[in-house]
Design a protein around this motif. Structure first.
Motif, PDB file in Angstrom:
ATOM      1  N   UNK A 340       5.261  13.671   5.100  1.00 41.24           N
ATOM      2  CA  UNK A 340       6.453  13.321   4.326  1.00 41.24           C
ATOM      3  C   UNK A 340       7.739  13.498   5.133  1.00 41.24           C
ATOM      4  N   UNK A 341       7.656  14.192   6.264  1.00 42.67           N
ATOM      5  CA  UNK A 341       8.830  14.294   7.131  1.00 42.67           C
ATOM      6  C   UNK A 341       9.043  13.028   7.940  1.00 42.67           C
ATOM      7  N   UNK A 342       8.008  12.199   8.025  1.00 41.55           N
ATOM      8  CA  UNK A 342       8.081  10.994   8.833  1.00 41.55           C
ATOM      9  C   UNK A 342       8.138   9.714   8.010  1.00 41.55           C
ATOM     10  N   UNK A 343       7.597   9.738   6.799  1.00 39.87           N
ATOM     11  CA  UNK A 343       7.577   8.557   5.945  1.00 39.87           C
ATOM     12  C   UNK A 343       7.863   8.960   4.507  1.00 39.87           C
ATOM     13  N   UNK A 344       8.273   7.994   3.716  1.00 40.36           N
ATOM     14  CA  UNK A 344       8.503   8.261   2.301  1.00 40.36           C
ATOM     15  C   UNK A 344       7.167   8.463   1.594  1.00 40.36           C
ATOM     16  N   UNK A 345       7.233   9.118   0.450  1.00 38.77           N
ATOM     17  CA  UNK A 345       6.025   9.346  -0.328  1.00 38.77           C
ATOM     18  C   UNK A 345       5.418   8.012  -0.764  1.00 38.77           C
ATOM     19  N   UNK A 346       6.264   7.051  -1.117  1.00 37.25           N
ATOM     20  CA  UNK A 346       5.761   5.747  -1.540  1.00 37.25           C
ATOM     21  C   UNK A 346       5.017   5.052  -0.408  1.00 37.25           C
ATOM     22  N   UNK A 347       5.541   5.138   0.807  1.00 34.38           N
ATOM     23  CA  UNK A 347       4.870   4.507   1.948  1.00 34.38           C
ATOM     24  C   UNK A 347       3.506   5.142   2.189  1.00 34.38           C
ATOM     25  N   UNK A 348       3.414   6.450   2.045  1.00 31.47           N
ATOM     26  CA  UNK A 348       2.143   7.132   2.247  1.00 31.47           C
ATOM     27  C   UNK A 348       1.136   6.759   1.166  1.00 31.47           C
ATOM     28  N   UNK A 349       1.604   6.619  -0.072  1.00 29.47           N
ATOM     29  CA  UNK A 349       0.697   6.232  -1.148  1.00 29.47           C
ATOM     30  C   UNK A 349       0.199   4.808  -0.955  1.00 29.47           C
ATOM     31  N   UNK A 350       1.065   3.922  -0.458  1.00 29.99           N
ATOM     32  CA  UNK A 350       0.630   2.544  -0.207  1.00 29.99           C
ATOM     33  C   UNK A 350      -0.503   2.485   0.800  1.00 29.99           C
ATOM     34  N   UNK A 351      -0.502   3.404   1.743  1.00 33.43           N
ATOM     35  CA  UNK A 351      -1.513   3.382   2.803  1.00 33.43           C
ATOM     36  C   UNK A 351      -2.749   4.202   2.454  1.00 33.43           C
ATOM     37  N   UNK A 352      -2.727   4.922   1.354  1.00 32.80           N
ATOM     38  CA  UNK A 352      -3.785   5.893   1.066  1.00 32.80           C
ATOM     39  C   UNK A 352      -5.149   5.255   0.876  1.00 32.80           C
ATOM     40  N   UNK A 353      -5.201   4.092   0.241  1.00 32.78           N
ATOM     41  CA  UNK A 353      -6.502   3.473  -0.025  1.00 32.78           C
ATOM     42  C   UNK A 353      -7.239   3.112   1.254  1.00 32.78           C
ATOM     43  N   UNK A 354      -6.501   2.917   2.342  1.00 34.81           N
ATOM     44  CA  UNK A 354      -7.119   2.590   3.632  1.00 34.81           C
ATOM     45  C   UNK A 354      -7.329   3.827   4.495  1.00 34.81           C
ATOM     46  N   UNK A 355      -7.035   4.995   3.965  1.00 35.63           N
ATOM     47  CA  UNK A 355      -7.150   6.222   4.735  1.00 35.63           C
ATOM     48  C   UNK A 355      -8.622   6.563   4.987  1.00 35.63           C
ATOM     49  N   UNK A 356      -8.983   6.985   6.205  1.00 33.83           N
ATOM     50  CA  UNK A 356     -10.393   7.242   6.508  1.00 33.83           C
ATOM     51  C   UNK A 356     -11.009   8.370   5.681  1.00 33.83           C
ATOM     52  N   UNK A 357     -10.231   9.392   5.346  1.00 33.51           N
ATOM     53  CA  UNK A 357     -10.774  10.482   4.528  1.00 33.51           C
ATOM     54  C   UNK A 357     -11.026   9.989   3.107  1.00 33.51           C
ATOM     55  N   UNK A 358     -10.059   9.265   2.548  1.00 33.68           N
ATOM     56  CA  UNK A 358     -10.215   8.708   1.203  1.00 33.68           C
ATOM     57  C   UNK A 358     -11.437   7.798   1.158  1.00 33.68           C
TER      58      UNK A 358
END
Length: 436
Positions: A340-358
């Motif tokens: 969250x220090x590097x990107x907004x929370x919304x940007x991180x949530x947009x990418x979450x579905x493609x996250x390898x852990x998820x």
């Protein structure tokens, strides 16, 4: 920002519409919902997206900046579900502590020297974003380490939560009970009663105290906890005791001391029985120190209380002191969803579905991953006996291996993987050479 030829709805847009929060989100960012709301609704139902010319250039730039529109198609609808479930955010301000409890989940992460604190501006921004995205329905928990120390932004964050009507909860080891003067953040208090008054003033929903094995290590701490609980009763400040497997004698003693101090049964106390959160201790059972058995790890992961869903349909989001965002409490210091220090929370949530852990935990096919990234280094670990311990370890490996391979543009080599495993074994305190 370069305008694409076609535009697509993002997971955040889908999330806000499902939660009926889109109009409020737009208004909070200075956009009239009446101007773009209907078009966004139509776009949501268009699998092939829409022409960028459906929006004027400024609208398109604004909506992309708010992470509502993107230049690539979103993942499938099933992959957009996770953050509809989120109802609270856990802010970990530090892993530092003025105690050194041997049973603590964060024992292997505790840095030496004075605590380093995240910036107040970053944390307030994250809190604002979480609130606008509807991720704080239950509230925000502000915790550590020990956060009632000099330099800590806890009081500012409690005030920020109160200003937005966000329910708040905070943890302390109560070291300050019966003491004075006391410094918390940049605030100076004459005594412990003044601290409780400050918490009450900031509308703290609940102050969490612990009942566990730390009193065997710090005998005077129980009296300090009772003192803080007594002050909370007098100030009508709600508080709770989180009971993490205390011995029965300590539990009875705590009850007797509190009743004696008050002269009556407590009126503002909530008792929260809690499963053992000590991942390090979960790696050993009845003195067993066998090395890790990879064949049983996948089954152990599925046996965890969340049955893996906490990683892809979480109820809580957790933010580490360095800004790392994760979806499981039991993997401190991890940040597989980004920072969250590097990107907004919304940007991180947009990418979450493609996250390898998820994706790994959503698929549930751990065997091949474990064989490649964990089995060759099994000798570095004791055998976990708790589903959360196994899950936290595998998630941490998946996140760090992905980060390492993305940054280097190649597969991680044996030396790099061994370094990761030695670090994780030490941090989670179930390396073969560590002790509980």
């Amino acid at each position: 920002m370069t305008a694409p030829d076609r535009i697509y709805p993002t997971p955040v847009l889908w999330h806000l519409r499902q939660r009926h929060l889109l109009d409020a989100y737009l208004s909070a960012h200075g956009i009239d919902p009446a101007q773009v709301g209907a078009t966004l609704a139509q776009l949501q139902a268009a699998p092939d997206g829409a022409a960028a010319t459906d929006f004027c250039a400024q609208e398109l730039a604004d909506l992309q900046g708010l992470q509502l529109l993107g230049a690539v198609p979103p993942p499938s609808r099933s992959a957009l579900l996770p953050f509809v479930f989120v109802k609270a955010v856990n802010l970990e301000l530090t892993y530092s502590c003025n105690l050194a409890c041997s049973h603590c989940l964060q024992d292997g992460l505790r840095p030496s020297g004075p605590a380093l604190w995240p910036s107040i501006s970053t944390l307030e921004r994250v809190l604002e974003e979480a609130w606008l995205l509807g991720l704080t329905r239950t509230g925000v928990n502000i915790t550590g380490g020990e956060i009632f120390l000099a330099g800590s932004p806890v009081l500012e964050l409690l005030a920020a939560a109160a200003a937005r009507g966000i329910p708040s909860r905070s943890n302390t080891n109560a070291w300050w009970g019966g003491r004075g003067p006391i410094t918390i953040g940049a605030h100076h208090f004459s005594d412990d009663a003044a601290v409780v008054a400050a918490l009450r003033q900031r509308n703290l929903g609940r102050l969490a105290l612990s009942l566990d094995r730390r009193y065997l290590q710090y005998p005077d701490l129980l009296d300090r906890v009772i003192r803080v609980a007594t002050l909370c009763e007098r100030a009508q400040q709600p508080y709770e005791v989180v009971a993490t497997e205390p011995d029965e004698a300590t539990a009875r003693l705590a009850e007797q001391k509190l009743n004696a101090a008050l002269g009556h049964a407590p009126r503002h106390l909530r008792l929260t029985p809690m499963e053992t959160v000590d991942i390090g201790a979960a790696a050993v059972q009845d003195g067993d120190s066998r090395t890790l058995d990879p064949a049983g790890i996948a089954d152990l992961i599925h046996s965890s209380p969340c049955a893996t869903s906490g990683f892809y349909r979480p109820y809580y989001l957790h933010i580490a002191p360095d800004g790392g965002l994760r979806s499981c409490l039991y993997a401190p210091a991890a940040g597989w969803l980004g920072n969250v220090q590097q990107q907004s929370l919304a940007a991180l949530l947009n990418a979450a579905a493609c996250n390898p852990v998820v994706q790994l935990f959503a698929r549930g096919d751990f065997e091949a991953f474990i064989a490649r990234t964990l089995t060759p280094w099994r000798h570095l670990y004791r055998d976990p006996h708790h589903g959360c311990a196994a899950s936290a370890l595998v998630a941490r490996i998946a996140g760090e291996v992905e980060r390492l391979e993305c940054s280097s543009g190649r597969e991680a080599n044996e030396r790099e993987l061994e370094q990761l495993h030695r670090r994780f074994a030490a941090e989670y305190r179930f390396g073969v050479s560590s002790s509980c």
